[in-house]
Scaffold this motif. Structure first.
Motif, short mmCIF file in Angstrom:
data_model
loop_
_atom_site.label_atom_id
_atom_site.label_comp_id
_atom_site.label_asym_id
_atom_site.label_seq_id
_atom_site.Cartn_x
_atom_site.Cartn_y
_atom_site.Cartn_z
N TYR A 1 -5.83 11.35 17.87
CA TYR A 1 -6.64 11.80 16.66
C TYR A 1 -5.81 11.31 15.44
O TYR A 1 -4.67 11.83 15.44
N ARG A 2 -6.47 10.77 14.59
CA ARG A 2 -6.06 10.53 13.34
C ARG A 2 -6.93 10.63 12.14
O ARG A 2 -7.91 9.81 12.39
N ASP A 3 -6.86 11.13 11.12
CA ASP A 3 -7.60 11.02 10.03
C ASP A 3 -6.77 10.97 8.64
O ASP A 3 -6.33 12.01 7.86
N LEU A 4 -6.25 9.91 8.23
CA LEU A 4 -5.26 9.70 7.33
C LEU A 4 -5.84 9.49 5.91
O LEU A 4 -6.91 9.02 6.02
N ASN A 5 -5.09 9.68 4.91
CA ASN A 5 -5.32 9.48 3.77
C ASN A 5 -5.27 8.13 3.29
O ASN A 5 -3.82 7.63 3.01
N GLY A 6 -6.08 7.05 3.00
CA GLY A 6 -5.99 5.79 2.68
C GLY A 6 -5.32 4.84 3.87
O GLY A 6 -5.02 5.44 4.75
N PRO A 7 -5.04 3.67 3.53
CA PRO A 7 -4.34 2.60 4.59
C PRO A 7 -2.95 2.95 4.73
O PRO A 7 -2.39 3.27 3.87
N GLN A 8 -2.43 3.17 5.96
CA GLN A 8 -1.13 3.61 6.04
C GLN A 8 -0.52 2.77 7.57
O GLN A 8 -1.47 2.13 8.30
N MET A 9 0.77 2.69 7.71
CA MET A 9 1.05 2.12 9.04
C MET A 9 0.79 2.68 10.08
O MET A 9 0.56 4.02 10.26
N GLU A 10 0.51 1.95 11.29
CA GLU A 10 -0.09 2.52 12.29
C GLU A 10 0.98 2.76 13.34
O GLU A 10 1.80 1.98 13.62
N THR A 11 0.94 3.85 14.02
CA THR A 11 1.86 4.12 15.23
C THR A 11 1.01 4.03 16.54
O THR A 11 0.08 4.78 16.78
N ASP A 12 1.50 3.10 17.37
CA ASP A 12 0.98 2.96 18.67
C ASP A 12 1.55 4.06 19.74
O ASP A 12 0.59 4.58 20.40
N PHE A 13 2.81 4.13 19.72
CA PHE A 13 3.43 5.23 20.54
C PHE A 13 4.65 5.39 20.13
O PHE A 13 4.99 4.62 19.50
N THR A 14 5.34 6.44 20.57
CA THR A 14 6.89 6.85 20.11
C THR A 14 7.53 7.46 21.52
O THR A 14 7.04 7.85 22.37
N GLN B 1 0.88 -1.27 -0.03
CA GLN B 1 0.11 0.10 0.08
C GLN B 1 0.94 1.34 -0.08
O GLN B 1 0.39 2.42 -0.46
N THR B 2 2.19 1.24 0.54
CA THR B 2 2.79 2.35 0.62
C THR B 2 3.42 2.92 -0.88
O THR B 2 4.23 3.89 -1.04
N ALA B 3 3.27 1.86 -1.97
CA ALA B 3 3.45 2.25 -3.35
C ALA B 3 2.39 3.13 -4.01
O ALA B 3 2.88 3.66 -5.20
N ASP B 4 1.25 3.29 -3.31
CA ASP B 4 0.23 4.14 -4.02
C ASP B 4 0.52 5.60 -3.35
O ASP B 4 0.34 5.93 -2.07
N PRO B 5 0.64 6.79 -4.31
CA PRO B 5 0.86 7.96 -3.76
C PRO B 5 -0.18 8.68 -2.94
O PRO B 5 -0.22 9.61 -2.25
N ASP B 6 -1.45 7.91 -3.05
CA ASP B 6 -2.86 8.39 -2.61
C ASP B 6 -2.68 8.06 -1.03
O ASP B 6 -3.58 8.66 -0.12
#
Length: 203
Positions: free
Chosen positions: A181-194, A140-145
């Protein structure tokens, strides 16, 4: 490669305001390749997705403004910073989305050595404009959207300054943050915490 500077706009005993001015130069590679595992079990050498490239490939303006305040044991501040792409596309036919970030923080010094902090940060970034026709990996990371979106993070940190002994003038800082809060464009890798930790020495 990023070149930047801080320019003082205002300062008194409590408040400081600085202008951030910077420029990102397109020195990072944007045609990195590697062996990629396909659903058929093959491992061809493909150009890596956008997030795994080393640079943006464009000249990027890095303006912003930073405010700091201090009174007694309290410190606080806020910052607005952005990345603006100065070119419509790089040599591979795309440009990363413009990015805007607003941050506010506050800290309290419990002693001359120890302080704790609370920070909230909001980020919005546009999706990638254009496409690299050579990025065709089956992920999915190969899709620029599937890039960009809106995120709000909350961070809690601690800072310890050694004021005597062998570690005098050394500073250790650590901060844990998580998205609220997250509202991302398309499916992306999730970040639980940093968790970010740093060691500094002033001389």
């Amino acid at each position: 490669t990023k070149v930047s500077g801080l320019f003082r706009l205002y300062e008194d005993d409590i408040h400081k305001v600085h202008l951030n001015a910077g420029l990102s130069l397109p020195t990072g590679s944007i045609d990195e390749t590697d062996n990629v595992l396909t659903p058929m079990g093959m491992t061809p050498s493909l150009r890596l997705p956008y997030a795994m490239q080393l640079g943006s490939g464009t000249f990027d303006l890095l303006p912003g403004i930073t405010y700091n305040g201090k009174h007694d044991r309290w410190t606080w501040g806020s910052q607005y910073i952005t990345e603006i792409r100065l070119e419509n596309e790089n040599d591979e036919g795309y440009s990363l989305g413009d990015k805007h970030q607003v941050t506010a923080w506050g800290a309290y010094g419990w002693s001359n050595e120890l302080s704790t902090s609370l920070r909230v940060s909001a980020t919005t970034q546009d999706s990638i404009d254009g496409i690299d026709p050579n990025i065709m990996a089956p992920v999915q990371t190969a899709d620029p959207d599937n890039y960009g979106g809106e995120t709000i993070e909350l961070g809690i940190g601690a800072n310890y300054l050694f004021t005597s002994g062998m570690l005098q003038n050394h500073r250790f800082a650590i901060e844990a943050s998580l998205p609220i809060y997250r509202d991302l464009n398309g499916p992306q890798m999730e970040t639980d915490f940093t968790i970010m930790a740093g060691w500094q020495y002033a001389f």
